[in-house]
Structure formats: structure tokens, C-alpha cells
Design an enzyme around this catalytic site. Structure first.
Site, short mmCIF file in Angstrom:
data_model
loop_
_atom_site.label_atom_id
_atom_site.label_comp_id
_atom_site.label_asym_id
_atom_site.label_seq_id
_atom_site.Cartn_x
_atom_site.Cartn_y
_atom_site.Cartn_z
N TYR A 25 -18.24 86.02 -1.47
CA TYR A 25 -18.25 85.31 -2.74
C TYR A 25 -16.92 85.66 -3.36
CZ TYR A 25 -19.69 89.77 -4.32
OH TYR A 25 -20.00 91.32 -4.60
N GLY A 26 -15.99 86.37 -3.08
CA GLY A 26 -14.90 86.94 -3.64
C GLY A 26 -13.65 86.78 -2.74
N SER A 27 -12.66 87.70 -2.73
CA SER A 27 -11.47 87.85 -1.83
C SER A 27 -11.78 87.18 -0.47
CB SER A 27 -10.67 88.94 -1.78
OG SER A 27 -11.45 90.12 -1.30
N LEU A 28 -12.84 87.46 0.25
CA LEU A 28 -13.22 87.24 1.54
C LEU A 28 -13.56 85.74 1.75
CD1 LEU A 28 -15.25 90.33 2.55
CD2 LEU A 28 -13.16 89.57 3.62
N ALA A 39 -11.07 83.94 1.25
CA ALA A 39 -9.63 83.55 1.74
C ALA A 39 -9.79 83.95 3.39
CB ALA A 39 -8.62 84.15 1.01
N GLU A 55 -15.67 97.29 1.20
CA GLU A 55 -16.45 97.19 -0.29
C GLU A 55 -16.49 98.42 -0.88
OE1 GLU A 55 -16.47 94.44 -1.33
OE2 GLU A 55 -16.38 92.90 0.23
#
Length: 167
Positions: free
Chosen positions: A10-13, A15, A78
Site C-alpha cells: 500500500y506504499g512505496s511497493l 511502484a 519493512e
């Protein structure tokens, strides 16, 4: 343990470039919604945190068929700030429910969490630097004495600040 798992990100991943830098491939994925969680911004960090919040939802995607070695890389990435947790998500294209792994912020009462994290804004403002940091972390992981991701993150961004302040 299953030979492969599905992981909700849900964040940088979200992309592909970040996933590729870490996993050396872009896993197949499905857009999904995690209900009763909220995605916060974190003061002093460019990546988000999620925590359970009633009647909120987090949109993201499920990375499919993540192998155990890949899961170990994600766990290291993480680091200690997140706890890997099993949750149910709804797939957007079929509204099927899928049981997946995701990374939940450990500190439930963290005063640094605020507002809502915005992926589109992150892509514009932070993706370039974050990709460099992630690539550095990934190369570092292959060394016997690798740093933790939090240490890699902090030293990378301290270096960026130092470079900015040079005339």
C-alpha cells in the site's frame, strides 16, 4: 508454510520500480482494498504506515506468488517498524476475498502518524530518492555485514540533507 504467499502492499511497493529493485522482478498483482485500516503519513518519513481504524479503507495491490526468500527480503525491508500480519482483502476486479500477508505499523499510539498518505504525491516528490535508497539497501543485503533498512534509510536521507546544504 506455503511455498508462495500473497502480500498486500500500500506504499512505496505500489511502484513497480521499487518492487523490482528489491525482488529483481515485478510480481503479478491485483488491485485490492483492505477494510477497517487507515494509511497514515509519518512525520519525518516518506513512506506510510497502516493501523486498524474502523470504517476506513486502504487501497493497494496484492503481489501474487511471493516466494519464501522474497518474503524474507520484504521482512528485512519493512524491518522492526512493521509487523507482518495476516489480513483479508477484497479484490477490486472480482470482489473476492483473499487472505494475504501485510505489514502493519508496530507502534499503535505513535504520535508521528498523521493525515493520509498520498501515493501520487509520493511518486512525484520522493520516488526517485526512495528508489536510490532501495537499490542501495538491496545491494547492501548481499553483503555479509548488511545494515538494517531503517539504518540504510536514515543514513541515505542524512546524506541527501548534507548534499543539499553544501554551497
Amino acid at each position: 508454510m506455503a511455498s508462495s504467499l500473497n502480500v498486500f502492499v500500500y506504499g512505496s511497493l505500489l511502484a513497480d520500480e521499487i518492487a523490482r529493485a528489491l525482488l529483481k522482478r515485478v510480481p503479478p498483482s491485483n488491485p485490492a482494498i483492505l477494510h477497517n485500516y487507515h494509511r497514515f503519513s509519518i512525520k519525518g518519513r516518506v513512506y506510510p504506515a497502516i493501523l486498524p481504524v474502523e470504517n476506513k479503507k486502504v487501497t493497494g495491490k496484492v503481489l501474487l506468488d511471493i516466494t519464501v526468500p522474497e518474503l524474507n527480503i520484504l521482512d528485512a525491508f519493512e524491518d522492526v517498524e512493521y509487523e507482518r500480519t495476516t489480513v483479508d482483502v477484497s479484490l477490486m476486479d472480482s470482489s473476492k476475498t483473499l487472505q494475504v500477508e501485510t505489514y502493519v505499523w508496530v507502534d499503535k499510539t505513535d504520535p508521528d502518524l498523521y493525515g493520509e498518505w498520498d501515493f501520487e504525491e509520493w511518486k512525484v516528490l520522493h520516488k526517485g530518492d526512495f528508489l536510490k535508497m532501495t537499490t542501495g539497501f538491496s545491494e547492501e543485503m548481499e553483503l555479509p555485514e548488511s545494515k538494517t533498512r531503517v539504518a540504510t534509510y536514515e543514513s541515505f536521507y542524512a546524506q541527501q540533507e548534507e548534499n543539499k546544504s553544501k554551497p
